[in-house]
Design a protein around this motif. Structure first.
Motif, PDB file in Angstrom:
ATOM      1  N   GLY A 287       0.714  -1.227   0.105  1.00 19.14           N
ATOM      2  CA  GLY A 287      -0.016  -0.008  -0.082  1.00 19.14           C
ATOM      3  C   GLY A 287       0.833   1.141   0.097  1.00 19.14           C
ATOM      4  O   GLY A 287      -0.095   2.243   0.127  1.00 19.14           O
ATOM      5  N   LEU A 288       2.116   1.144  -0.070  1.00 16.69           N
ATOM      6  CA  LEU A 288       3.163   2.397  -0.186  1.00 16.69           C
ATOM      7  C   LEU A 288       3.442   2.313  -1.461  1.00 16.69           C
ATOM      8  O   LEU A 288       4.024   1.623  -2.301  1.00 16.69           O
ATOM      9  CB  LEU A 288       4.124   2.221   0.695  1.00 16.69           C
ATOM     10  N   LEU A 289       3.100   3.618  -2.061  1.00 18.19           N
ATOM     11  CA  LEU A 289       3.062   3.792  -3.600  1.00 18.19           C
ATOM     12  C   LEU A 289       4.386   4.701  -4.192  1.00 18.19           C
ATOM     13  O   LEU A 289       4.618   5.754  -3.429  1.00 18.19           O
ATOM     14  CB  LEU A 289       1.844   4.496  -3.993  1.00 18.19           C
ATOM     15  N   GLY A 290       4.947   4.170  -5.183  1.00 19.73           N
ATOM     16  CA  GLY A 290       6.142   5.249  -5.388  1.00 19.73           C
ATOM     17  C   GLY A 290       7.255   5.624  -4.641  1.00 19.73           C
ATOM     18  O   GLY A 290       7.480   6.693  -4.552  1.00 19.73           O
ATOM     19  N   PRO A 291       7.696   4.423  -3.989  1.00 21.92           N
ATOM     20  CA  PRO A 291       8.723   4.860  -2.905  1.00 21.92           C
ATOM     21  C   PRO A 291      10.030   5.033  -3.752  1.00 21.92           C
ATOM     22  O   PRO A 291      10.544   4.635  -4.373  1.00 21.92           O
ATOM     23  CB  PRO A 291       8.777   3.780  -2.039  1.00 21.92           C
ATOM     24  N   GLY A 292      10.706   6.148  -3.011  1.00 21.82           N
ATOM     25  CA  GLY A 292      12.096   6.384  -3.825  1.00 21.82           C
ATOM     26  C   GLY A 292      12.671   7.747  -3.225  1.00 21.82           C
ATOM     27  O   GLY A 292      12.112   8.153  -2.059  1.00 21.82           O
ATOM     28  N   SER A 293      13.541   8.365  -3.925  1.00 25.46           N
ATOM     29  CA  SER A 293      14.367   9.429  -3.637  1.00 25.46           C
ATOM     30  C   SER A 293      14.973   9.246  -2.203  1.00 25.46           C
ATOM     31  O   SER A 293      14.413  10.108  -1.224  1.00 25.46           O
ATOM     32  CB  SER A 293      13.467  10.788  -3.736  1.00 25.46           C
ATOM     33  N   GLY A 294      15.577   8.470  -1.679  1.00 25.50           N
ATOM     34  CA  GLY A 294      15.881   8.082  -0.395  1.00 25.50           C
ATOM     35  C   GLY A 294      17.327   8.505  -0.089  1.00 25.50           C
ATOM     36  O   GLY A 294      17.939   9.110  -0.876  1.00 25.50           O
ATOM     37  N   THR A 295      17.734   7.983   1.198  1.00 28.53           N
ATOM     38  CA  THR A 295      18.959   8.524   1.748  1.00 28.53           C
ATOM     39  C   THR A 295      19.548   7.425   2.664  1.00 28.53           C
ATOM     40  O   THR A 295      18.476   6.831   3.298  1.00 28.53           O
ATOM     41  CB  THR A 295      18.882  10.019   2.655  1.00 28.53           C
ATOM     42  N   PHE A 296      20.756   7.320   2.928  1.00 28.40           N
ATOM     43  CA  PHE A 296      21.252   6.114   3.812  1.00 28.40           C
ATOM     44  C   PHE A 296      21.999   6.866   4.945  1.00 28.40           C
ATOM     45  O   PHE A 296      22.574   7.976   4.673  1.00 28.40           O
ATOM     46  CB  PHE A 296      22.215   5.275   3.106  1.00 28.40           C
TER      47      PHE A 296
END
Ligand SMILES: *[C@@H]1O[C@H](CO)[C@@H](O)[C@H](O)[C@H]1NC(C)=O
Length: 339
Positions: A287-296
């Motif tokens: 149900g979580l849509l378009g996940p991205g643009s992240g950071t470590f």
């Protein structure tokens, strides 16, 4: 990238040729953590981690394009937002990162309502060798934009504007001090991922090189112009992992792919990089849509990945979530599913 109205999503769909002048869906990026005992430059990134919880997921709050770092016992976050200030969030607890301390840097005139996808990274100040925080701010008009560097030792004490990076035309910057002793800036010009060497955290050296472009069906699933953006790196063993985002941030197809390079290879040589062509490594699920643009980031106990995603089918607003990551036997980062 910040959630703009559907108006310019339509513009985006209808007028790809106008991309050069439009404020585009941009995304954001990330940080490098380190914990490679054999590689001494990385040891300085290891925080104490004392007193931190052992949780493995975090729901941080509304927002997108997070940049997070753990520095001197606190988490720091920047994210995409409009307005006249850049906000730096700080907390000693990840769960309260967006509800605890906030510091504001007043944007210079040309940046007002024009900032997307800032990143925050640990930098080494060349004047005295001390570690500070570098905030890499993407100004996306005229597209694909420019990167401004703002430095702070402690946001409670103020910020220093180091100006725009020369020779960089793009957004979603991510600064990396590499175990080879050099520093690099990764960024996107929308269609491609770029790398440029840095002689210090606010000075570029030489020219940029292209290390990735969208070519695979799952990188162009939404039928939009090809996009590779939001580079974020994490090193494990001898492997430099780079996670990037592809497709349009506003769609359910926004997802992440992975490039890897041996830490002993030259990151400025495009042939050092291998794309995992088997498919995305992080995509819509649960149900979580378009996940991205992240950071470590790492808190010294665990390594984390934080990202933006829509949490409802109507995709009205995005939320920032964080979860721990693991590494496979090739030291490739395994992000799992968004949870
Ligand atoms: C450097 O960046 C520009 C603008 O994004 C791009 O057109 C050019 O191809 C890049 N240079 C190389 C050698 O890839």
């Amino acid at each position: 990238m910040r959630l703009h109205t559907g108006k310019w999503l339509l513009l985006f769909l209808a007028v790809p040729a106008a991309l050069a002048n439009a404020a585009l869906p941009v995304v954001r990026d990330a940080l490098t953590d380190a914990a490679t005992p054999a590689v001494s430059p990385w040891l300085r990134y290891l925080p104490s981690g004392v007193g931190l919880s052992q949780q493995s997921t975090g729901r941080l709050g509304k927002g997108q394009d997070p940049g997070i770092v753990f520095f001197r016992g606190s988490y720091y976050l920047v994210q995409a937002a409009g307005g006249t200030f850049l906000t730096v969030f700080r907390s000693s607890d990840l769960q309260t990162l967006m509800t605890d301390e906030q510091f504001h840097w007043e944007l210079t005139k040309e940046l007002v309502d024009n900032v997307e996808a800032p990143d925050i990274d640990i930098i080494t100040d060349p004047t005295d060798g001390s570690q500070k925080l570098g905030i890499y701010i993407s100004r996306v008009r005229p597209f694909p934009g420019f990167i401004k560097v703002v430095v702070t030792d402690d946001p409670a004490e103020g910020f220093e504007d180091k100006g725009y990076l020369k020779g960089v035309s793009g957004y979603d910057a991510h600064y990396l001090e590499h175990p080879n002793g050099n520093a690099y800036l990764f960024y996107s010009d929308f269609a491609t991922l770029q790398i440029i060497q840095m002689s210090d955290p606010w000075t570029t050296q030489g020219s940029n090189v292209t290390i990735s472009r969208a070519t695979l069906p799952w990188e162009m699933e939404d039928g939009y112009p090809p996009i590779n953006e939001a580079p974020a790196t994490v090193i494990s063993g001898e492997t430099l992992n780079l996670i990037y985002s592809a497709n349009n941030w506003a769609s359910v197809y926004y997802l992440c792919g992975r490039l890897t390079a041996d830490v002993n290879s030259d990151p400025m040589d495009p042939s050092s990089w291998t794309k995992d062509t088997s498919g995305p490594v992080f995509k819509s699920a649960n149900g979580l849509l378009g996940p991205g643009s992240g950071t470590f980031f790492t808190n010294g106990l665990q390594r984390w990945w934080a990202y933006g995603c829509f949490t409802d089918p109507s995709r009205v607003e995005r939320h920032i979530r964080a979860q721990t990551v693991s590494f496979n036997s090739n030291e490739e980062v395994v992000l799992g599913e968004p949870v």
